[in-house]
Design an enzyme around this catalytic site. Structure first.
Site, PDB file in Angstrom:
ATOM      1  N   CYS A  78       0.811  -1.039  -0.027  1.00  0.00           N
ATOM      2  CA  CYS A  78       0.044   0.066  -0.014  1.00  0.00           C
ATOM      3  C   CYS A  78       0.888   1.168   0.047  1.00  0.00           C
ATOM      4  O   CYS A  78       2.041   1.208   0.266  1.00  0.00           O
ATOM      5  CB  CYS A  78      -0.815   0.031   1.292  1.00  0.00           C
ATOM      6  SG  CYS A  78      -1.935  -1.311   1.371  1.00  0.00           S
ATOM      7  N   GLY A 124       1.553  -2.045   5.524  1.00  0.00           N
ATOM      8  CA  GLY A 124       2.055  -3.201   5.932  1.00  0.00           C
ATOM      9  C   GLY A 124       1.318  -4.420   6.550  1.00  0.00           C
ATOM     10  O   GLY A 124       0.019  -4.289   5.791  1.00  0.00           O
ATOM     11  N   TYR A 177      11.737  -4.591  -6.881  1.00  0.00           N
ATOM     12  CA  TYR A 177      10.697  -4.180  -7.447  1.00  0.00           C
ATOM     13  C   TYR A 177       9.741  -3.226  -6.924  1.00  0.00           C
ATOM     14  O   TYR A 177       9.182  -2.613  -7.966  1.00  0.00           O
ATOM     15  CB  TYR A 177       9.908  -5.767  -7.784  1.00  0.00           C
ATOM     16  CG  TYR A 177       8.627  -5.559  -8.285  1.00  0.00           C
ATOM     17  CD1 TYR A 177       8.374  -5.331  -9.656  1.00  0.00           C
ATOM     18  CD2 TYR A 177       7.371  -5.912  -7.762  1.00  0.00           C
ATOM     19  CE1 TYR A 177       7.149  -5.100 -10.551  1.00  0.00           C
ATOM     20  CE2 TYR A 177       6.118  -5.609  -8.493  1.00  0.00           C
ATOM     21  CZ  TYR A 177       6.157  -5.363  -9.830  1.00  0.00           C
ATOM     22  OH  TYR A 177       4.889  -5.555 -10.210  1.00  0.00           O
TER      23      TYR A 177
END
Length: 492
Positions: free
Chosen positions: A22, A124, A264
Site C-alpha cells: 500500500c 504493512g 521491484y
C-alpha cells in the site's frame, strides 16, 4: 441475456508479480492539504490500485472520502477536494493483503475515541492481528471492517494509559509484523515505522508544511524537499502549531527493511533508505551479468520493471540493450474476453514482440522475479513465436520460495514455482534455453554489502531465504489448527 465472460487483465506481465503493499501520504499545516495529498497519492498509485481514500481535519471536524479504484477519477474533481477542507490530511492507496475487497476496508480508517477523532493509514501487515482481534472481541470490541489495521484503533481505545501518545505506543507494543503508519488526531499528526523498518517511510517539507510519504517520488511530485527517512521504530509527532518531536519507544533493534523495495516495489526514481532505487537495480543487473553470463545478441528487458537491471546487465556484459518487447500505454486495465482465442490475442494488446529485431537472434531476457512462472512462460513463448533463435532468461532476484506476511500479497507457498521446482525444473517449465537467478550474496553486494550476514541479515529477505524477522503468530496458529484437524481425522 447471456452472461458476460469474466474480465481479466490485459497486462499478462503484471498478473504474475508480487503485489505492491500500500502507499501512504500525509500533510500537516498546508492551506490545500487534501489537494496535495491527492497529488501525492497519484505518485504512489503503483503501490496499490484497488482503492484510495483521503481524510482531512479542519480544526473542528474530520472529513473522509474513500472510493474503489484509482486516484484519478475519484480525487481529481473539485467537489471532492472541496469536501475535504482543512490544513491537515492523510491518504492511502490500497492493494488488499488482509481483509476483503470492499469499501469498508478502504483507508484511512476513522473512529471517534474518548480523546476525539482518530484517523489511520497503514502500509504493512500485522502478523498477530487475528489473535488480537479475537481477544478484543471477547472484551467487547465491535469491529466495522475485516482489515488488520482496525486492531490498532481498538488497542488504542482500550488502553489503560492516560495520554493518547502513551495509548498509541501501548498499542504498537502489542502488535507484531510490519507497519508504516500516518495517524491524525485533533492534536496533530503522528508518523511512525515498525521497529525493524520493514516498510518504508520518509519525511519532507514544503515551506512550513511537513509531509510524510511511503516514497520520495511522492515528495518530488508535489515539489517538496526530502528531509530524511523515518528511522525504524521512530515516532514523529507534528503538532497543529508546527512543533516536531521524535520518540523512540522500542529501544535498540537491528533494522531489517524489505529488500524487495529495491528489487521491484518502489519506483526507480525513489530513494529508499538512502539509496537510489534506479542505481541499485542497475547494480543488480551488473552483478547478475557477472554471476550468470550468456552468449547472446541482445539484452531485452521485460517491461517495465526489468529495464534498469537490463541496462546494468548490458553495460557489464557488453551485449547491446534493445527493446524487444514493446508496451502500449493506451490500453485500459481490463476488457471482456469472450473466448480462449480472443483471450490469447488480448495478451498482445499491451505488450508485443519487436519481431524485426528478434527474428533469428539469441536474446537474454531480464526480469525482476518469477512467482508462479506463468508470466515467464508467456514471455518465452512470445519471443519464440517472433522467431528468436535462443531465449535465455536472467532474474534480478533470487528464487522466491517463501510467502511474505508483512504486507505483500504473495501466493500460497505451494503455488510458488521456486518452491515446487529447482532451477532446472523451472527452466523446463518456462521452455527457456537457460535460466539463472542472482545469488542472495550477489543481491546484497549490489546493495552495498559484502554479502548476506548469516547471523544478523541487513534486510528482510524472507521471501528468498525463509528467515522471517518477527514472530508469525497468526500463521503459526493456522499451522497448529491444521495439524490438530489432521490428527482428529486420523483418530476418527
Amino acid at each position: 441475456m447471456e452472461p458476460l465472460a469474466p474480465m481479466i487483465t490485459t497486462n499478462p506481465f503484471d498478473d504474475d508479480k508480487l503485489r505492491e503493499e500500500c502507499g501512504i501520504f500525509g500533510v500537516s499545516r498546508a492551506e490545500t492539504a487534501s489537494a496535495i495529498v491527492a497529488l501525492g497519492l497519484h505518485a504512489l498509485q503503483h503501490r496499490g490500485q484497488e482503492a484510495a481514500g483521503i481524510t482531512s481535519w479542519d480544526g473542528h471536524d474530520f472529513h473522509t472520502h474513500r472510493a474503489m479504484g484509482h486516484v484519478a477519477g475519484n480525487f481529481d474533481r473539485d467537489e471532492v477536494i472541496r469536501g475535504l477542507p482543512g490544513d491537515t490530511a492523510c491518504g492511502h492507496v490500497r492493494y488488499s493483503t488482509t481483509g476483503e475487497t470492499s469499501l469498508r476496508n478502504v483507508q484511512p480508517l476513522y473512529a471517534e475515541l474518548n480523546s476525539g477523532g482518530f484517523a489511520i493509514a497503514h502500509n504493512g501487515n500485522i502478523s498477530n492481528a487475528m489473535k488480537l482481534r479475537r481477544e478484543l472481541i471477547r472484551r467487547g470490541s465491535i469491529f466495522q471492517s475485516t482489515s488488520d489495521t482496525e486492531v490498532i484503533i481498538h488497542l488504542v481505545a482500550t488502553s489503560s494509559y492516560r495520554t493518547l501518545l502513551d495509548k498509541f505506543i501501548d498499542a504498537l507494543k502489542q502488535v507484531e509484523g510490519a507497519y508504516s503508519l500516518i495517524v491524525m488526531t485533533p492534536e496533530g499528526m503522528i508518523a511512525c515505522r515498525d521497529p525493524l523498518g520493514i516498510r518504508p517511510l520518509v519525511m519532507g517539507t514544503l515551506g512550513e508544511t511537513t509531509i510524510f510519504a511511503s516514497e520520495t517520488v511522492a515528495l518530488d511530485v508535489v515539489g517538496a524537499d526530502y528531509v530524511r527517512t523515518i528511522d525504524p521504530g521512530e515516532l514523529v509527532i507534528v503538532t497543529n502549531e508546527g512543533d516536531i518531536r521524535s520518540h523512540r519507544p522500542f529501544g535498540d533493534v537491528h533494522p531489517r527493511p524489505c529488500i524487495f523495495e529495491h528489487v521491484y516495489f518502489s519506483r526507480p526514481d525513489s530513494i529508499v533508505d538512502g539509496s537510489s532505487v534506479y542505481s541499485v537495480r542497475k547494480a543488480i543487473g551488473a552483478q547478475l551479468a557477472i554471476e550468470n553470463p550468456v552468449d547472446a545478441d541482445y539484452v531485452i528487458p521485460v517491461p517495465d520493471s526489468g529495464v534498469p537491471a537490463a541496462i546494468g546487465y548490458a553495460q557489464q556484459s557488453g551485449i547491446p540493450f534493445e527493446l524487444g518487447i514493446i508496451r502500449s500505454h493506451y490500453i485500459g486495465r481490463t476488457f471482456i474476453q469472450p473466448g480462449d482465442k480472443v483471450r490469447h490475442l488480448g495478451v498482445k494488446l499491451k505488450h508485443n514482440a519487436n519481431r524485426a529485431l528478434i527474428q533469428g537472434k539469441k536474446i537474454v531476457l531480464i526480469d525482476d522475479s518469477i512467482v508462479r512462472g506463468t508470466t515467464s512462460l508467456k514471455i518465452v513463448q512470445m519471443m519464440r513465436e517472433a522467431g528468436a533463435a535462443e531465449v535465455h532468461m536472467r532474474i534480478a532476484s533470487p528464487p522466491t520460495r517463501h510467502s511474505c506476511f508483512y504486507g505483500v500479497d504473495t501466493p500460497e507457498r505451494t503455488k510458488l514455482l521456486a518452491h515446487k521446482l529447482d532451477v532446472g525444473g523451472m527452466q523446463d517449465f518456462i521452455h527457456a534455453d537457460s535460466l539463472s537467478f542472482i545469488s542472495i550474496d550477489g543481491l546484497y553486494k549490489a546493495l552495498g554489502e559484502a554479502k548476506r550476514a548469516d547471523i544478523r541479515p541487513q534486510y528482510c529477505d524472507a521471501c528468498f531465504t525463509g528467515d522471517y524477522p518477527t514472530m508469525l503468530t497468526d500463521q503459526d496458529d493456522v499451522v497448529v489448527t491444521n495439524q490438530l484437524e489432521l490428527l482428529a481425522e486420523r483418530v476418527v
